[in-house]
Design an enzyme around this catalytic site. Structure first.
Site, PDB file in Angstrom:
ATOM      1  N   ARG A   1       0.830  -1.196   0.000  1.00 10.08           N
ATOM      2  CA  ARG A   1       0.000   0.000   0.000  1.00 10.08           C
ATOM      3  C   ARG A   1       0.870   1.253   0.000  1.00 10.08           C
ATOM      4  O   ARG A   1       1.720   1.425   0.870  1.00 10.08           O
ATOM      5  CB  ARG A   1      -0.933   0.012   1.213  1.00 10.08           C
ATOM      6  CG  ARG A   1      -1.874  -1.188   1.220  1.00 10.08           C
ATOM      7  CD  ARG A   1      -2.874  -1.135   2.335  1.00 10.08           C
ATOM      8  NE  ARG A   1      -3.666  -2.357   2.373  1.00 10.08           N
ATOM      9  CZ  ARG A   1      -4.609  -2.617   3.255  1.00 10.08           C
ATOM     10  NH1 ARG A   1      -4.887  -1.709   4.200  1.00 10.08           N
ATOM     11  NH2 ARG A   1      -5.292  -3.752   3.223  1.00 10.08           N
TER      12      ARG A   1
ATOM     13  N   SER B   1     -10.445  -5.747   9.992  1.00 11.10           N
ATOM     14  CA  SER B   1     -11.655  -5.086   9.506  1.00 11.10           C
ATOM     15  C   SER B   1     -12.466  -6.147   8.778  1.00 11.10           C
ATOM     16  O   SER B   1     -11.990  -6.731   7.804  1.00 11.10           O
ATOM     17  CB  SER B   1     -11.292  -3.931   8.574  1.00 11.10           C
ATOM     18  OG  SER B   1     -12.416  -3.138   8.286  1.00 11.10           O
TER      19      SER B   1
ATOM     20  N   GLU C   1      -6.717  -0.618  15.250  1.00  7.18           N
ATOM     21  CA  GLU C   1      -7.322  -1.629  14.371  1.00  7.18           C
ATOM     22  C   GLU C   1      -6.352  -2.767  14.070  1.00  7.18           C
ATOM     23  O   GLU C   1      -5.188  -2.531  13.743  1.00  7.18           O
ATOM     24  CB  GLU C   1      -7.756  -0.985  13.052  1.00  7.18           C
ATOM     25  CG  GLU C   1      -8.344  -1.966  12.046  1.00  7.18           C
ATOM     26  CD  GLU C   1      -8.374  -1.425  10.637  1.00  7.18           C
ATOM     27  OE1 GLU C   1      -8.371  -2.242   9.695  1.00  7.18           O
ATOM     28  OE2 GLU C   1      -8.372  -0.185  10.462  1.00  7.18           O
TER      29      GLU C   1
ATOM     30  N   ARG D   1       0.391  -6.181  12.753  1.00 10.11           N
ATOM     31  CA  ARG D   1      -0.265  -5.590  13.920  1.00 10.11           C
ATOM     32  C   ARG D   1      -0.320  -6.587  15.082  1.00 10.11           C
ATOM     33  O   ARG D   1      -0.247  -6.198  16.245  1.00 10.11           O
ATOM     34  CB  ARG D   1      -1.683  -5.129  13.545  1.00 10.11           C
ATOM     35  CG  ARG D   1      -1.728  -3.920  12.607  1.00 10.11           C
ATOM     36  CD  ARG D   1      -1.485  -2.620  13.371  1.00 10.11           C
ATOM     37  NE  ARG D   1      -1.395  -1.458  12.497  1.00 10.11           N
ATOM     38  CZ  ARG D   1      -2.349  -0.554  12.325  1.00 10.11           C
ATOM     39  NH1 ARG D   1      -3.504  -0.696  12.961  1.00 10.11           N
ATOM     40  NH2 ARG D   1      -2.171   0.477  11.541  1.00 10.11           N
TER      41      ARG D   1
ATOM     42  N   ARG E   1       2.313   1.327  10.305  1.00  7.23           N
ATOM     43  CA  ARG E   1       1.781   1.654   8.974  1.00  7.23           C
ATOM     44  C   ARG E   1       2.896   1.474   7.951  1.00  7.23           C
ATOM     45  O   ARG E   1       3.664   2.393   7.672  1.00  7.23           O
ATOM     46  CB  ARG E   1       1.225   3.081   8.942  1.00  7.23           C
ATOM     47  CG  ARG E   1       0.398   3.383   7.698  1.00  7.23           C
ATOM     48  CD  ARG E   1      -0.096   4.811   7.718  1.00  7.23           C
ATOM     49  NE  ARG E   1      -1.066   5.042   8.754  1.00  7.23           N
ATOM     50  CZ  ARG E   1      -2.383   4.871   8.613  1.00  7.23           C
ATOM     51  NH1 ARG E   1      -2.866   4.453   7.464  1.00  7.23           N
ATOM     52  NH2 ARG E   1      -3.210   5.120   9.611  1.00  7.23           N
TER      53      ARG E   1
END
Length: 499
Positions: free
Chosen positions: A316, A406, A403, A456, A331
């Site tokens: 990403r 999701s 988070e 994460r 991130r």
């Protein structure tokens, strides 16, 4: 904010946009959608499109072609796009029917040696062919523009989605392990912990690839691998998912099918080479290739639900997020994720979404990581999702939840873009005794979620299992995957001897 109309039983298609634009616009407003998305609804519903008016009842029929944006004072105001399309279809079919009738008449006249009369009719056939071809060309242009506009419009919202502008309006559904949280100051960040146990080298990553990449080694790299294997074993052995290994490079149309394109192109890493004659990109999530496995297929109802799990790296570019979460592994431009995907019937959809979310929750519970489940509000939910839960894990260093998964139900939104349908089981016909009636095909529903994000999870374990001496305990379920190792010990760095 005005009450949002219910979307129950409705999927986002052109007919809905043209027949019920107020409903679609209300859902976009609830999402705090962009002006571009709002205007797409107006354009699909009201934009002036090419119209062909002709009278084929006589040789001297007059054909009037109006192009986009033209204005004729004696014409009525623009109607909905679907009406425009119906007019063009009617125009094309009428011209083709006229051509067929005239061709038959010409053949009859030729047999009767009435060549002069046949020649006169040929000019009408040519004219009918021209009208039909023009209508078809304009139909193609209309449908292409309609498709591009529809690609800009996000999914409708489930009635359970709360109103809200951003994550502050998300609703906590459940919490688990609140008594296990490390509360207070002085807890180390995960990257500092990983460095102490000799498994994190940010300078090496920066040298190789720049910012937002990582190099893990030794016990930390092994811990990451253990997490991956635990997730895959859990979902395949206990939860009934079929493991798949999929490509990491996909075509533009594949990303369009799941909704990443055209809206999120700036967040993707493009590659120089094409695949299947199309632009190609590194996958942002395994959801993309796994959900597209059945693109353009008609499945049988007996096959559903289908449940898949796959491990992939995710790439990403994170356009627009610079300056956010730049410390450590939170991130990254590249990270691993174990993805869960389900393909279901509309009737199975909600229950399977709950089941998938529960499977992700089980992993957090087995790892002993405090977390909460939140229902995303209208302004925070993803583009393709109609209903979404986020699982947020507790991070002691930040004293907050972040988070880690999701879990989204996309309804028939992605299936419509991918051409993914199923054929329901035959029903007994009420009109024909003794015969079985076959129902027409129905759009599938698609569901996806992280089971879990590996990076994460590594972050959460390092922070939640840290000790004052710099060591880290290994969650009990991961000890077998670590070869019996139950603790990561800090490494004493040796001084380099210089001559």
């Amino acid at each position: 904010m005005a009450e949002r109309p219910s979307s129950a039983g409705k999927g986002l298609d052109v007919r809905l946009v043209t027949d019920e634009p107020d409903l679609v616009m209300a859902h976009l407003k609830a999402r705090h959608a962009s002006e571009e998305q709002m205007s797409s609804v107006d354009d699909v519903g009201c934009k002036t499109m090419p119209i062909v008016l002709s009278d084929l009842s006589c040789v001297c029929g007059i054909r009037l072609s109006l192009t986009l944006g033209s204005f004729v004072s004696n014409l009525p105001s623009p109607t909905a796009l679907n009406r425009r399309r119906k007019e063009l279809v009617k125009e094309q079919q009428g011209a083709l029917a006229q051509r067929k009738t005239l061709s038959a008449e010409i053949g009859k006249l030729m047999k009767e040696k009435k060549n002069e009369e046949a020649t006169k009719l040929k000019s009408q056939v040519e004219y009918a062919s021209s009208v039909a071809a023009t209508a078809e060309e304009q139909l193609l242009d209309l449908e292409q523009e309609m498709e591009l506009l529809m690609y800009q419009i996000p999914n409708l919202l489930d009635d359970r989605v709360p109103e809200g502008k951003d994550e502050e309006a998300n609703v906590v559904v459940t919490e688990w392990g609140t008594d296990k949280r490390k509360i207070g100051e002085g807890f180390l960040w995960h990257d500092d912990i990983a460095s102490k146990v000799g498994g994190y080298d940010p300078s090496a990553a920066a040298k190789l690839s720049g910012a937002r990449f990582s190099v893990l080694s030794g016990p930390v790299a092994r811990l990451e691998r253990a997490i991956i294997q635990f997730f895959l074993d859990r979902h395949t052995d206990r939860n009934g998912y079929r493991e798949v290994s999929v490509p990491y490079i996909v075509s533009r149309s594949t990303l369009t099918g799941t909704g990443q394109l055209p809206k999120f192109e700036n967040d993707l890493f493009a590659v120089n080479h094409q695949v299947n004659g199309e632009d190609a990109f590194l996958i942002p999530t395994a959801e993309v290739p796994i959900t597209n496995l059945h693109r353009d297929e008609i499945l049988d109802a007996s096959q559903l639900p289908l449940s898949y799990v796959g491990l992939t790296p995710c790439f990403r570019a994170e356009a627009g997020s610079y300056g956010r979460d730049t410390k450590g592994l939170l991130r990254q431009h590249q990270f691993h994720k174990v993805e869960l995907v389900k393909i279901t019937t509309p009737e199975q959809s909600s229950a399977e979404h709950e089941a998938l979310t529960q499977h992700a929750e089980e992993c957090l519970k087995l790892l002993g990581l405090p977390y909460r489940k939140v229902r995303l509000c209208s302004g925070d939910i993803g583009f393709a999702a109609t209903h979404c839960y986020d699982l947020e894990v507790w991070l002691p260093a930040q004293q907050t939840y972040r988070e880690i998964a999701s879990c989204s139900n996309c309804g028939d939104f992605q299936a419509r873009r991918m051409g993914l349908r199923f054929r329901p089981a035959p029903m007994a016909s009420a009109t024909e005794e003794g015969k079985k009636g076959k129902k027409s095909t129905v759009l599938c529903h698609t569901i996806n979620g992280s089971g879990l994000a590996v990076g994460r999870t590594l972050v959460a374990i390092l922070e939640n299992y840290q000790h004052e001496d710099g060591s880290v305990s290994i969650p009990e379920v991961l000890v077998p995957y670590m070869g019996g190792m139950a603790r990561l010990e800090p490494v004493v760095k040796k001084k380099t001897a210089y001559k």
